[in-house]
Design an enzyme around this catalytic site. Structure first.
Site, short mmCIF file in Angstrom:
data_model
loop_
_atom_site.label_atom_id
_atom_site.label_comp_id
_atom_site.label_asym_id
_atom_site.label_seq_id
_atom_site.Cartn_x
_atom_site.Cartn_y
_atom_site.Cartn_z
N GLY A 24 0.82 -1.02 0.11
CA GLY A 24 -0.06 0.21 0.06
C GLY A 24 0.88 1.01 -0.13
CD GLU A 25 2.31 5.60 -0.86
OE1 GLU A 25 2.04 5.05 -1.81
OE2 GLU A 25 3.57 6.20 -0.65
CB SER A 26 5.48 2.80 3.75
OG SER A 26 5.96 3.70 3.19
CB ILE A 56 3.01 -2.27 -7.40
CG1 ILE A 56 2.29 -3.65 -8.12
CG2 ILE A 56 1.97 -1.03 -7.67
CD1 ILE A 56 0.82 -4.00 -7.68
NE ARG A 57 2.60 3.46 -6.81
CZ ARG A 57 2.33 3.62 -5.39
NH1 ARG A 57 3.13 4.15 -4.52
NH2 ARG A 57 1.27 2.79 -5.04
NE ARG A 104 8.20 5.29 0.56
CZ ARG A 104 7.32 6.67 0.71
NH1 ARG A 104 8.01 7.63 1.20
NH2 ARG A 104 6.30 6.44 -0.03
CG HIS A 137 2.51 -6.52 -4.11
ND1 HIS A 137 1.81 -5.98 -3.22
CD2 HIS A 137 3.13 -5.36 -4.80
CE1 HIS A 137 2.09 -5.03 -3.04
NE2 HIS A 137 2.96 -4.48 -3.85
CB CYS A 190 5.21 -3.71 -1.42
SG CYS A 190 5.67 -2.86 -2.66
CD GLU A 248 0.13 -8.70 -2.06
OE1 GLU A 248 1.13 -9.59 -1.81
OE2 GLU A 248 -0.11 -7.52 -1.92
N1 GLN Z 1 5.57 2.87 -2.90
C1 GLN Z 1 5.03 2.35 -1.75
C2 GLN Z 1 5.54 3.08 -0.35
O1 GLN Z 1 6.57 3.68 -0.51
C3 GLN Z 1 4.79 1.03 -1.78
C4 GLN Z 1 4.22 0.38 -2.78
C5 GLN Z 1 3.60 -0.95 -2.37
O2 GLN Z 1 3.34 -1.29 -1.40
N2 GLN Z 1 2.95 -1.61 -3.60
O3 GLN Z 1 5.10 2.94 0.60
#
Ligand code: GLN
Length: 185
Positions: free
Chosen positions: A47-49, A133-134, A106, A169, A79, A171
């Site tokens: 997700g987004e840390s 993913i990112r 990151r 990921h 991630c 999952e």
């Molecule tokens: N770019 C996200 C972050 O810095 C991590 C991306 C992800 O969990 N798919 O938190």
């Protein structure tokens, strides 16, 4: 076995489905009260840390979870979850649980390479379908963290005591071997 899955933001449903299929019970950890329920293992999803880290603190969940990890509760961080566990983030002044002795970067693959698939080798498992993913990668590891995968020269999976940290990921694929490995840790 009850797996507590952090569910404040991000891709937690996907982990939940897989663990249920593998026969585990799961609970969603959405608020402080949920941490009073019994669970044996912890999952920190992607997700987004920055958002997750802030919510954990605002909701009063951060210190309780940190203590559980420090006391040896097995944890899977994927991630953003890996970023939350990392001792250092090389391109950010923030750091969160700091229980995993690694430095992560990151969004390490840049925007152009935001999402990609790679079939990489995982120590003890063989070839594994990795969805990035990112994603962060791990720049270096210290004090006994075991490198489980290096993808194109970058460290993308580590294990340290009962903590499993992944850049990608698992999952989001139909290969459940890493989830099984976590259940056996
Ligand atoms: N770019 C996200 C972050 O810095 C991590 C991306 C992800 O969990 N798919 O938190």
């Amino acid at each position: 076995m009850v797996i507590g899955i952090l569910a404040v933001q991000g891709a937690f449903i996907e982990h939940e489905k897989i663990f249920k299929e593998l026969g585990a019970d799961t609970i969603q950890l959405r608020q402080k009260n949920d941490l009073d329920r019994h669970f044996d293992r912890l999952v920190l999803p992607g997700g987004e840390s920055t958002v997750q880290g802030k919510l954990l603190k605002d909701l009063g969940m951060f210190n309780i979870l940190k203590e559980k990890i420090e006391n040896g509760m097995p944890v899977l961080g994927t991630c953003a979850g890996l970023i939350l566990l990392a001792e250092n983030i090389s391109n950010d002044t923030r750091a969160y649980f700091k229980t995993l002795p690694v430095t992560v970067k990151r969004n390490a693959y840049g925007r152009q390479l935001g999402s990609f698939h790679y079939d990489g080798e995982i120590k003890g498992l063989g070839t594994f379908p990795m969805e990035f993913i990112r994603a962060p990668y791990i720049e270096n590891v210290s004090s006994g963290a075991e490198i489980l995968a290096e993808t194109d020269g970058k460290i993308t999976a580590v294990r340290y005591k009962k903590q499993l940290g992944l850049s990608f990921h698992p999952e989001l694929c139909s290969d459940y071997r890493l989830h099984k490995m976590f259940m056996e840790m």
